[in-house]
Design an enzyme around this catalytic site. Structure first.
Site, PDB file in Angstrom:
ATOM      1  N   ASN A  34      64.862  70.693  41.365  1.00  0.00           N
ATOM      2  CA  ASN A  34      64.529  71.563  42.491  1.00  0.00           C
ATOM      3  C   ASN A  34      63.000  71.642  42.544  1.00  0.00           C
ATOM      4  O   ASN A  34      62.396  72.360  41.760  1.00  0.00           O
ATOM      5  CB  ASN A  34      65.150  72.947  42.253  1.00  0.00           C
ATOM      6  CG  ASN A  34      64.721  73.954  43.302  1.00  0.00           C
ATOM      7  OD1 ASN A  34      64.115  73.595  44.314  1.00  0.00           O
ATOM      8  ND2 ASN A  34      65.040  75.223  43.065  1.00  0.00           N
TER       9      ASN A  34
ATOM     10  N   LYS B  27      61.141  72.937  44.669  1.00  0.00           N
ATOM     11  CA  LYS B  27      60.611  74.166  45.301  1.00  0.00           C
ATOM     12  C   LYS B  27      59.480  73.792  46.258  1.00  0.00           C
ATOM     13  O   LYS B  27      59.489  72.705  46.834  1.00  0.00           O
ATOM     14  CB  LYS B  27      60.187  75.185  44.246  1.00  0.00           C
ATOM     15  CG  LYS B  27      61.297  75.441  43.228  1.00  0.00           C
ATOM     16  CD  LYS B  27      61.108  76.659  42.393  1.00  0.00           C
ATOM     17  CE  LYS B  27      62.271  76.776  41.411  1.00  0.00           C
ATOM     18  NZ  LYS B  27      62.230  77.973  40.603  1.00  0.00           N
TER      19      LYS B  27
ATOM     20  N   HIS C  86      69.912  80.008  46.316  1.00  0.00           N
ATOM     21  CA  HIS C  86      68.986  80.122  45.190  1.00  0.00           C
ATOM     22  C   HIS C  86      68.464  81.558  45.131  1.00  0.00           C
ATOM     23  O   HIS C  86      68.255  82.189  46.170  1.00  0.00           O
ATOM     24  CB  HIS C  86      67.815  79.137  45.363  1.00  0.00           C
ATOM     25  CG  HIS C  86      66.983  79.043  44.123  1.00  0.00           C
ATOM     26  ND1 HIS C  86      66.043  79.993  43.800  1.00  0.00           N
ATOM     27  CD2 HIS C  86      66.978  78.143  43.111  1.00  0.00           C
ATOM     28  CE1 HIS C  86      65.488  79.658  42.640  1.00  0.00           C
ATOM     29  NE2 HIS C  86      66.041  78.542  42.203  1.00  0.00           N
TER      30      HIS C  86
ATOM     31  N   GLU D 243      65.670  82.758  44.642  1.00  0.00           N
ATOM     32  CA  GLU D 243      64.421  82.992  45.392  1.00  0.00           C
ATOM     33  C   GLU D 243      64.723  83.222  46.870  1.00  0.00           C
ATOM     34  O   GLU D 243      64.051  83.996  47.545  1.00  0.00           O
ATOM     35  CB  GLU D 243      63.461  81.811  45.170  1.00  0.00           C
ATOM     36  CG  GLU D 243      62.840  81.868  43.777  1.00  0.00           C
ATOM     37  CD  GLU D 243      62.460  80.525  43.188  1.00  0.00           C
ATOM     38  OE1 GLU D 243      62.359  79.525  43.919  1.00  0.00           O
ATOM     39  OE2 GLU D 243      62.276  80.486  41.947  1.00  0.00           O
TER      40      GLU D 243
ATOM     41  N   GLU E 201      72.352  80.438  37.379  1.00  0.00           N
ATOM     42  CA  GLU E 201      70.918  80.576  37.124  1.00  0.00           C
ATOM     43  C   GLU E 201      70.564  82.042  36.917  1.00  0.00           C
ATOM     44  O   GLU E 201      70.348  82.779  37.889  1.00  0.00           O
ATOM     45  CB  GLU E 201      70.120  80.050  38.325  1.00  0.00           C
ATOM     46  CG  GLU E 201      70.322  78.576  38.596  1.00  0.00           C
ATOM     47  CD  GLU E 201      69.090  77.964  39.256  1.00  0.00           C
ATOM     48  OE1 GLU E 201      68.567  76.995  38.699  1.00  0.00           O
ATOM     49  OE2 GLU E 201      68.653  78.470  40.308  1.00  0.00           O
TER      50      GLU E 201
ATOM     51  N   GLY F  90      61.749  80.065  35.794  1.00  0.00           N
ATOM     52  CA  GLY F  90      60.294  79.962  35.813  1.00  0.00           C
ATOM     53  C   GLY F  90      59.603  80.881  34.813  1.00  0.00           C
ATOM     54  O   GLY F  90      58.396  81.088  34.877  1.00  0.00           O
TER      55      GLY F  90
ATOM     56  N   SER G  70      64.583  77.539  33.258  1.00  0.00           N
ATOM     57  CA  SER G  70      63.720  77.067  32.175  1.00  0.00           C
ATOM     58  C   SER G  70      64.373  76.004  31.285  1.00  0.00           C
ATOM     59  O   SER G  70      64.198  76.017  30.068  1.00  0.00           O
ATOM     60  CB  SER G  70      63.217  78.245  31.333  1.00  0.00           C
ATOM     61  OG  SER G  70      62.465  79.135  32.139  1.00  0.00           O
TER      62      SER G  70
ATOM     63  N   GLY H  60      60.622  73.674  37.262  1.00  0.00           N
ATOM     64  CA  GLY H  60      59.321  73.197  36.788  1.00  0.00           C
ATOM     65  C   GLY H  60      59.342  71.819  36.138  1.00  0.00           C
ATOM     66  O   GLY H  60      58.518  70.951  36.455  1.00  0.00           O
TER      67      GLY H  60
HETATM   68  P1  PGA Z   1      62.907  76.564  36.354  1.00  0.00           P
HETATM   69  O1  PGA Z   1      63.636  76.772  37.769  1.00  0.00           O
HETATM   70  O2  PGA Z   1      63.544  75.367  35.702  1.00  0.00           O
HETATM   71  O3  PGA Z   1      61.455  76.354  36.698  1.00  0.00           O
HETATM   72  O4  PGA Z   1      63.140  77.820  35.570  1.00  0.00           O
HETATM   73  C1  PGA Z   1      65.015  76.573  37.918  1.00  0.00           C
HETATM   74  C2  PGA Z   1      65.427  76.877  39.333  1.00  0.00           C
HETATM   75  O5  PGA Z   1      64.858  77.804  39.934  1.00  0.00           O
HETATM   76  O6  PGA Z   1      66.313  76.205  39.901  1.00  0.00           O
END
Ligand code: PGA
Length: 252
Positions: free
Chosen positions: A9, A11, A96, A98, A168, A174, A213, A235
């Site tokens: 992803n 983002k 998601h 977010e 998640e 993140g 993460s 990330g």
């Molecule tokens: P992250 O994000 O691996 O940076 O924690 C995962 C996601 O939001 O899908």
């Protein structure tokens, strides 16, 4: 055997030049997926055309990070399922955290987006997960249940045969804080059992990814858990070497 998937992803990161370099490195280094495994990157809308050109004919699939719940019409700024199909998307992330938290997407809206994706033959990657506050208040299962129920109420349990779920935990996204393999496994098992209470076959076959993460150094311990079928990677999907290592962990 259940299908496995590692999806990146991106983002709101990247640009034409960086994406080209990242994809080139992925194409040259990605291990061939096994029969029941798939890799994908979910790119920002403006880059889908160039991602399609770069990845067509490779072992890496692609998708989008959001979709409109509407088919077409006066919806300024929105992107429809048919538009995503025009650029060869296989997957689309829906719900998601977010989007739920920063852009006000309710479980009802997420369910409508999921339905719009499926109507067009796209595979929704449905994200569910609890905040730290909800985990601390011991309502993790209730939260996830509510998020899943909204989708099942709209599209029926059988729709899950053509979907992927991503667990998640919001507190792990993140933040560098990963759920322990056992914490993740417990919730994955809870999700699978909930589905099994309505349809055993679908529960057995649906891929449930873990996200939050996931890094090259912890992917393997998560992916060996019996109910974890891959990962949704933020990330670490922006660094070719890390994403390749995570994809390799699903294979072994
Ligand atoms: P992250 O994000 O691996 O940076 O924690 C995962 C996601 O939001 O899908």
């Amino acid at each position: 055997m259940r299908n496995k998937l590692v999806a990146g992803n991106w983002k709101m990161h990247g640009n034409l030049k960086e994406n080209a370099a990242l994809l080139e490195a992925l194409i040259s280094n990605m291990p061939k997926p096994g029969n029941n495994a798939d890799y994908a990157v979910c790119a920002p809308f403006p880059y889908l055309a160039s991602v399609q050109v770069a990845l067509q004919g490779t072992c890496i699939n692609w998708g989008a990070q959001n979709i409109s719940q509407y088919e077409k019409g006066a919806y300024t700024g929105e992107v429809s399922a048919d538009m995503l199909n025009d650029f060869g998307c296989r997957y689309v992330i829906v719900g998601h955290s977010e989007r739920r938290m920063l852009f006000g997407e309710t479980s009802q809206i997420v369910a409508e987006k999921y339905a719009a994706a499926q109507r067009a033959g796209l595979i929704p990657i449905l994200c569910v997960g609890e905040t730290l506050e909800q985990r601390d208040s011991d309502i993790t299962e209730q939260v996830i249940d509510e998020q899943l129920k909204a989708v099942i109420a709209l599209t029926g349990i059988e729709s899950l045969a053509k979907a992927v779920i991503a667990y998640e935990p919001v507190w792990a996204i993140g933040t560098g804080k990963t759920a322990t393999p056992q914490q993740a496994q417990d919730i994955h098992q809870f999700i699978r059992k909930g589905i099994a209470s309505q349809d055993k076959g679908i529960a057995e076959r649906i891929s449930i990814l873990y996200g939050g993460s996931v890094k090259a150094n912890n992917a393997m311990e998560l992916f060996v858990m019996p109910d974890i079928d891959g990962g949704l990677i933020g990330g670490a999907s922006l660094v070719a070497e890390d994403f390749v290592a995570i994809c390799s962990a699903i294979k072994s």
